[in-house]
Design a protein around this motif. Structure first.
Motif, mmCIF file in Angstrom:
data_model
loop_
_atom_site.group_PDB
_atom_site.id
_atom_site.type_symbol
_atom_site.label_atom_id
_atom_site.label_comp_id
_atom_site.label_asym_id
_atom_site.label_seq_id
_atom_site.Cartn_x
_atom_site.Cartn_y
_atom_site.Cartn_z
ATOM 1 N N GLU A 15 12.960 -8.967 35.581
ATOM 2 C CA GLU A 15 12.672 -7.916 36.558
ATOM 3 C C GLU A 15 11.889 -6.769 35.918
ATOM 4 O OE1 GLU A 15 16.115 -7.767 39.863
ATOM 5 O OE2 GLU A 15 16.795 -7.393 37.809
ATOM 6 N N ILE A 16 12.274 -6.365 34.735
ATOM 7 C CA ILE A 16 11.589 -5.265 34.055
ATOM 8 C C ILE A 16 10.150 -5.650 33.721
ATOM 9 C CG2 ILE A 16 11.528 -3.842 31.971
ATOM 10 C CD1 ILE A 16 14.622 -3.884 32.069
ATOM 11 N N LYS A 17 9.968 -6.840 33.196
ATOM 12 C CA LYS A 17 8.613 -7.280 32.841
ATOM 13 C C LYS A 17 7.714 -7.427 34.057
ATOM 14 C CE LYS A 17 9.553 -9.527 28.462
ATOM 15 N NZ LYS A 17 9.473 -10.752 27.677
ATOM 16 N N SER A 18 8.293 -7.641 35.224
ATOM 17 C CA SER A 18 7.490 -7.836 36.434
ATOM 18 C C SER A 18 6.988 -6.515 37.031
ATOM 19 C CB SER A 18 8.285 -8.603 37.486
ATOM 20 O OG SER A 18 9.283 -7.774 38.051
ATOM 21 N N LEU A 19 7.447 -5.383 36.525
ATOM 22 C CA LEU A 19 7.037 -4.083 37.057
ATOM 23 C C LEU A 19 5.615 -3.774 36.621
ATOM 24 C CD1 LEU A 19 10.288 -2.054 36.316
ATOM 25 C CD2 LEU A 19 9.629 -3.163 38.462
ATOM 26 N N LYS A 20 4.716 -3.692 37.584
ATOM 27 C CA LYS A 20 3.299 -3.436 37.299
ATOM 28 C C LYS A 20 2.785 -2.145 37.941
ATOM 29 C CE LYS A 20 2.853 -7.518 35.374
ATOM 30 N NZ LYS A 20 3.433 -7.616 34.063
ATOM 31 N N THR A 21 3.432 -1.712 39.028
ATOM 32 C CA THR A 21 2.978 -0.541 39.776
ATOM 33 C C THR A 21 4.185 0.341 40.118
ATOM 34 O OG1 THR A 21 3.292 -1.513 41.970
ATOM 35 C CG2 THR A 21 1.165 -1.950 40.859
ATOM 36 N N PRO A 22 3.942 1.602 40.481
ATOM 37 C CA PRO A 22 5.057 2.440 40.938
ATOM 38 C C PRO A 22 5.785 1.826 42.139
ATOM 39 C CG PRO A 22 3.143 3.804 40.486
ATOM 40 C CD PRO A 22 2.691 2.364 40.391
ATOM 41 N N ALA A 23 5.062 1.127 42.993
ATOM 42 C CA ALA A 23 5.698 0.470 44.140
ATOM 43 C C ALA A 23 6.692 -0.587 43.691
ATOM 44 C CB ALA A 23 4.640 -0.141 45.059
ATOM 45 N N ASP A 24 6.398 -1.267 42.586
ATOM 46 C CA ASP A 24 7.335 -2.260 42.044
ATOM 47 C C ASP A 24 8.634 -1.595 41.584
ATOM 48 O OD1 ASP A 24 5.410 -4.261 42.428
ATOM 49 O OD2 ASP A 24 4.699 -4.139 40.350
ATOM 50 N N ASP A 34 4.977 8.075 38.268
ATOM 51 C CA ASP A 34 4.212 6.836 38.426
ATOM 52 C C ASP A 34 3.798 6.214 37.099
ATOM 53 O OD1 ASP A 34 2.389 8.798 37.752
ATOM 54 O OD2 ASP A 34 0.932 8.253 39.287
ATOM 55 N N HIS A 35 4.403 6.636 35.998
ATOM 56 C CA HIS A 35 4.103 6.066 34.683
ATOM 57 C C HIS A 35 4.972 4.819 34.476
ATOM 58 C CE1 HIS A 35 3.609 6.739 30.085
ATOM 59 N NE2 HIS A 35 2.901 5.742 30.538
ATOM 60 N N VAL A 36 4.459 3.686 34.895
ATOM 61 C CA VAL A 36 5.241 2.447 34.941
ATOM 62 C C VAL A 36 5.735 2.024 33.558
ATOM 63 C CG1 VAL A 36 5.204 0.010 35.575
ATOM 64 C CG2 VAL A 36 4.098 1.689 37.048
ATOM 65 N N GLU A 37 4.917 2.163 32.533
ATOM 66 C CA GLU A 37 5.359 1.755 31.190
ATOM 67 C C GLU A 37 6.555 2.584 30.731
ATOM 68 O OE1 GLU A 37 4.458 -0.975 29.500
ATOM 69 O OE2 GLU A 37 3.279 -1.407 31.291
ATOM 70 N N ARG A 38 6.563 3.858 31.059
ATOM 71 C CA ARG A 38 7.707 4.708 30.703
ATOM 72 C C ARG A 38 8.950 4.273 31.473
ATOM 73 N NH1 ARG A 38 11.343 6.761 28.305
ATOM 74 N NH2 ARG A 38 11.825 8.966 28.358
ATOM 75 N N TRP A 39 8.783 3.936 32.760
ATOM 76 C CA TRP A 39 9.908 3.417 33.536
ATOM 77 C C TRP A 39 10.434 2.118 32.925
ATOM 78 C CZ3 TRP A 39 13.217 5.246 36.886
ATOM 79 C CH2 TRP A 39 12.890 6.370 37.623
ATOM 80 N N LYS A 40 9.526 1.247 32.508
ATOM 81 C CA LYS A 40 9.961 -0.022 31.909
ATOM 82 C C LYS A 40 10.765 0.231 30.641
ATOM 83 C CE LYS A 40 6.881 -3.443 32.019
ATOM 84 N NZ LYS A 40 5.594 -4.169 32.061
ATOM 85 N N ASP A 41 10.275 1.149 29.794
ATOM 86 C CA ASP A 41 11.010 1.491 28.571
ATOM 87 C C ASP A 41 12.385 2.053 28.911
ATOM 88 O OD1 ASP A 41 8.860 0.728 26.999
ATOM 89 O OD2 ASP A 41 8.160 2.789 26.659
ATOM 90 N N TYR A 42 12.407 2.968 29.860
ATOM 91 C CA TYR A 42 13.676 3.575 30.254
ATOM 92 C C TYR A 42 14.636 2.521 30.800
ATOM 93 C CZ TYR A 42 17.156 6.073 32.925
ATOM 94 O OH TYR A 42 18.344 6.506 33.427
#
Length: 73
Positions: A47-56, A21-29
């Motif tokens: 799409e990547i910038k719009s990720l704010k939550t694990p649900a996103d 659930d670490h969204v910033e790490r997912w965005k980096d990846y």
């Protein structure tokens, strides 16, 4: 409660994401691996910038046909 999970098409991350659930790490990846054409989902920068939550993150992967996540930790 007994459950039965049936994941038929998991998204397989090629790196240690850390906590799922670490969204910033997912965005980096997703930016460094997927956006550069290495993976199967090829998300846009928007799409990547719009990720704010694990649900996103889950919605993005589901929109590409994945029904689970497999990652190294």
């Amino acid at each position: 409660m007994p459950v039965h999970a049936s994941i038929k098409n998991p998204y397989e991350a090629q790196d240690d994401i850390g906590w799922w659930d670490h969204v910033e790490r997912w965005k980096d990846y997703l930016w460094n691996w997927e956006h550069n054409g290495n993976g199967p989902i090829n998300p846009s920068e928007k799409e990547i910038k719009s990720l704010k939550t694990p649900a996103d993150v889950r919605r993005l992967l589901m929109s590409r046909g994945f029904d689970g996540i497999q990652y190294f930790n």
